[in-house]
Scaffold this motif. Structure first.
Motif, mmCIF file in Angstrom:
data_model
loop_
_atom_site.group_PDB
_atom_site.id
_atom_site.type_symbol
_atom_site.label_atom_id
_atom_site.label_comp_id
_atom_site.label_asym_id
_atom_site.label_seq_id
_atom_site.Cartn_x
_atom_site.Cartn_y
_atom_site.Cartn_z
ATOM 1 N N ARG A 1 25.708 29.218 8.336
ATOM 2 C CA ARG A 1 25.673 30.292 9.068
ATOM 3 C C ARG A 1 26.030 31.721 8.285
ATOM 4 O O ARG A 1 25.321 32.712 8.411
ATOM 5 N N ALA A 2 26.889 31.559 7.471
ATOM 6 C CA ALA A 2 27.261 32.930 6.661
ATOM 7 C C ALA A 2 25.935 33.122 5.705
ATOM 8 O O ALA A 2 25.621 34.382 5.529
ATOM 9 N N ILE A 3 25.413 32.148 5.132
ATOM 10 C CA ILE A 3 24.028 32.484 4.432
ATOM 11 C C ILE A 3 22.968 33.308 5.143
ATOM 12 O O ILE A 3 22.192 34.179 4.723
ATOM 13 N N LYS A 4 22.652 32.393 6.623
ATOM 14 C CA LYS A 4 21.888 32.961 7.150
ATOM 15 C C LYS A 4 22.117 34.688 7.730
ATOM 16 O O LYS A 4 21.039 35.344 7.734
ATOM 17 N N LYS A 5 23.478 34.771 8.004
ATOM 18 C CA LYS A 5 23.547 36.240 8.414
ATOM 19 C C LYS A 5 23.541 37.214 7.281
ATOM 20 O O LYS A 5 22.684 38.303 7.534
ATOM 21 N N ALA A 6 23.542 36.743 6.086
ATOM 22 C CA ALA A 6 23.538 37.438 4.848
ATOM 23 C C ALA A 6 22.018 37.770 4.530
ATOM 24 O O ALA A 6 21.584 38.861 4.259
ATOM 25 N N THR A 7 21.084 36.717 5.041
ATOM 26 C CA THR A 7 19.639 36.905 4.507
ATOM 27 C C THR A 7 18.932 37.460 5.695
ATOM 28 O O THR A 7 17.663 37.755 5.684
ATOM 29 N N GLY A 8 19.757 37.936 6.933
ATOM 30 C CA GLY A 8 18.835 38.316 7.965
ATOM 31 C C GLY A 8 18.437 37.283 9.355
ATOM 32 O O GLY A 8 17.858 37.834 10.011
ATOM 33 N N ASP A 9 18.704 36.043 8.891
ATOM 34 C CA ASP A 9 18.122 35.188 9.894
ATOM 35 C C ASP A 9 19.028 35.108 11.055
ATOM 36 O O ASP A 9 18.618 34.589 12.139
ATOM 37 N N PRO B 1 23.750 31.899 -9.163
ATOM 38 C CA PRO B 1 24.975 31.375 -9.506
ATOM 39 C C PRO B 1 26.207 31.699 -8.655
ATOM 40 O O PRO B 1 27.218 30.853 -8.464
ATOM 41 N N ASN B 2 26.191 33.046 -8.245
ATOM 42 C CA ASN B 2 27.643 33.600 -7.518
ATOM 43 C C ASN B 2 27.513 32.823 -6.187
ATOM 44 O O ASN B 2 28.753 32.347 -5.730
ATOM 45 N N LEU B 3 26.469 32.663 -5.333
ATOM 46 C CA LEU B 3 26.323 31.789 -4.172
ATOM 47 C C LEU B 3 26.753 30.455 -4.501
ATOM 48 O O LEU B 3 27.510 29.720 -3.692
ATOM 49 N N ARG B 4 26.220 29.823 -5.563
ATOM 50 C CA ARG B 4 26.714 28.432 -5.812
ATOM 51 C C ARG B 4 28.145 28.328 -5.985
ATOM 52 O O ARG B 4 28.736 27.205 -5.419
ATOM 53 N N GLN B 5 28.925 29.338 -6.544
ATOM 54 C CA GLN B 5 30.214 28.934 -6.876
ATOM 55 C C GLN B 5 31.016 29.358 -5.467
ATOM 56 O O GLN B 5 31.857 28.373 -5.274
ATOM 57 N N ALA B 6 30.396 30.178 -4.984
ATOM 58 C CA ALA B 6 30.994 30.164 -3.283
ATOM 59 C C ALA B 6 30.987 29.163 -2.483
ATOM 60 O O ALA B 6 31.771 28.666 -1.916
ATOM 61 N N VAL B 7 29.833 28.485 -2.655
ATOM 62 C CA VAL B 7 29.580 27.351 -1.656
ATOM 63 C C VAL B 7 30.339 26.123 -2.213
ATOM 64 O O VAL B 7 31.038 25.386 -1.589
ATOM 65 N N ASP B 8 30.534 25.961 -3.606
ATOM 66 C CA ASP B 8 31.381 24.948 -4.166
ATOM 67 C C ASP B 8 32.758 25.271 -3.734
ATOM 68 O O ASP B 8 33.378 23.999 -3.513
ATOM 69 N N LYS B 9 33.103 26.329 -3.654
ATOM 70 C CA LYS B 9 34.674 26.840 -3.612
ATOM 71 C C LYS B 9 34.673 26.189 -2.048
ATOM 72 O O LYS B 9 35.776 25.914 -1.620
ATOM 73 N N ALA B 10 33.883 26.673 -1.160
ATOM 74 C CA ALA B 10 34.027 26.259 0.182
ATOM 75 C C ALA B 10 33.965 24.697 0.534
ATOM 76 O O ALA B 10 34.968 24.353 1.361
ATOM 77 N N ARG B 11 33.333 24.085 -0.010
ATOM 78 C CA ARG B 11 32.911 22.643 0.105
ATOM 79 C C ARG B 11 34.271 22.144 -0.418
ATOM 80 O O ARG B 11 34.831 20.878 0.107
ATOM 81 N N SER B 12 34.911 22.486 -1.533
ATOM 82 C CA SER B 12 36.160 21.990 -2.118
ATOM 83 C C SER B 12 37.296 21.944 -1.074
ATOM 84 O O SER B 12 38.262 21.368 -1.292
ATOM 85 N N ASN B 13 37.249 23.027 -0.142
ATOM 86 C CA ASN B 13 38.217 23.181 0.838
ATOM 87 C C ASN B 13 37.797 22.699 2.076
ATOM 88 O O ASN B 13 38.499 23.038 3.177
ATOM 89 N N ASN B 14 36.669 21.822 2.296
ATOM 90 C CA ASN B 14 36.437 21.339 3.235
ATOM 91 C C ASN B 14 35.729 21.962 4.296
ATOM 92 O O ASN B 14 36.099 21.512 5.578
ATOM 93 N N MET B 15 35.196 23.000 3.899
ATOM 94 C CA MET B 15 34.577 24.005 5.005
ATOM 95 C C MET B 15 33.289 23.152 5.549
ATOM 96 O O MET B 15 32.368 23.014 4.555
ATOM 97 N N PRO B 16 33.102 23.110 6.842
ATOM 98 C CA PRO B 16 31.761 22.262 7.467
ATOM 99 C C PRO B 16 30.542 22.858 6.844
ATOM 100 O O PRO B 16 30.505 24.480 6.793
ATOM 101 N N ASN B 17 29.710 22.427 6.615
ATOM 102 C CA ASN B 17 28.175 22.949 6.249
ATOM 103 C C ASN B 17 27.675 23.869 7.380
ATOM 104 O O ASN B 17 26.846 24.632 6.668
ATOM 105 N N ASP B 18 27.853 23.783 8.514
ATOM 106 C CA ASP B 18 27.355 24.684 9.472
ATOM 107 C C ASP B 18 27.889 26.138 9.305
ATOM 108 O O ASP B 18 27.200 27.047 9.520
ATOM 109 N N ASN B 19 29.144 26.151 8.773
ATOM 110 C CA ASN B 19 29.800 27.544 8.412
ATOM 111 C C ASN B 19 29.252 27.906 7.451
ATOM 112 O O ASN B 19 28.817 29.283 7.203
#
Length: 250
Positions: A68-76, A47-65
């Motif tokens: 990339r943030a998720i992949k860095k966190a998960t070690g990819d 849920p915390n990630l979902r809220q962070a992603v929703d917040k990012a998208r509501s501010n028009n943050m590109p999906n690639d960004n």
């Protein structure tokens, strides 16, 4: 919740300035990073990630960004290792202030935060010195000019969706939820056709500290200096300022 609308006005003003400074995406990426690191990279089960992603998208943050943030966190992807900290203290006139940061260098960030307080007639305190004055709650703002519902209808729909409380101003409906119910309430109201000018899980003060114009000006300078710091994610406070003074100073 008397006074909260004044606090909201400051957040909205600062949010607009964050966008102009071009730093918002970086801060949003760090929030996504921390949420994914702590709870996994799947928004459907985090849920915390979902809220962070929703917040990012509501501010028009590109999906690639976002990806990339998720992949860095998960070690990819290789990336900097961030840690999250909260600093507490008092601003001018005894205004309670909480500052959340995401940093790769705790010593640097602590020095910067302390300098901001000292330079603007505040002082950094010990952990716990002001946090008891705030409650973590879901917060949804609906602009009344873009929604036709009257106060009674809106309150009924909010409560049926699972909201805890609602306050009404001349321009907005301000809806409060338990943090755990935030996503469900937001989704239900969205399905009912409502849109939000603000939607977040945040820290709401229990009481507010009024300041005169000179004190408000000093407090706004402290907020500006803190939010100008790349490591700062959020600044929470319990300032209660006259709206005319805020308009004059902004």
């Amino acid at each position: 919740m008397a006074g909260h609308s004044k606090w909201s006005n400051i957040k909205h003003r600062k949010g607009a300035q964050d966008k102009k400074r071009g730093k918002l995406f970086m801060k949003l990426a760090r929030e996504i990073y921390m949420a994914a690191k702590e709870g996994g990279g799947d928004p459907d089960t985090n849920p915390n990630l979902r809220q962070a992603v929703d917040k990012a998208r509501s501010n028009n943050m590109p999906n690639d960004n976002v990806d990339r943030a998720i992949k860095k966190a998960t070690g990819d992807l290789e990336g900097v290792n961030y840690e999250e900290f909260t600093y507490e203290g008092y601003g001018p006139g005894g205004v309670a202030v909480m500052v959340t940061v995401l940093t790769d260098n705790k010593n640097r960030t602590a020095a910067d935060v302390r300098h901001a307080f000292n330079k603007n007639d505040g002082n950094l305190g010990e952990n716990g010195c002001v946090s008891f004055m705030f409650n973590r709650r879901g917060f949804l703002v609906i602009d009344r000019s873009t929604n036709e519902a009257d106060e009674e209808e809106m309150l009924l729909e909010a409560i049926e969706a699972g909201a805890e409380d609602m306050e009404t101003t001349d321009s907005h409906f301000e809806i409060y939820t338990e943090p755990e119910a935030f996503s469900e309430v937001k989704q239900t109201l969205e399905q009912d056709g409502y849109t939000f000018s603000t939607s977040e899980v945040t820290m709401i003060p229990e009481t507010y500290t009024p300041l005169d114009e000179k004190g408000v000006e000093k407090m706004l300078k402290l907020i500006d200096m803190l939010e100008d710091n790349d490591d700062v994610s959020e600044v929470y406070h319990n300032l209660d300022a006259d709206e005319e003074v805020l308009e004059k100073l902004s």
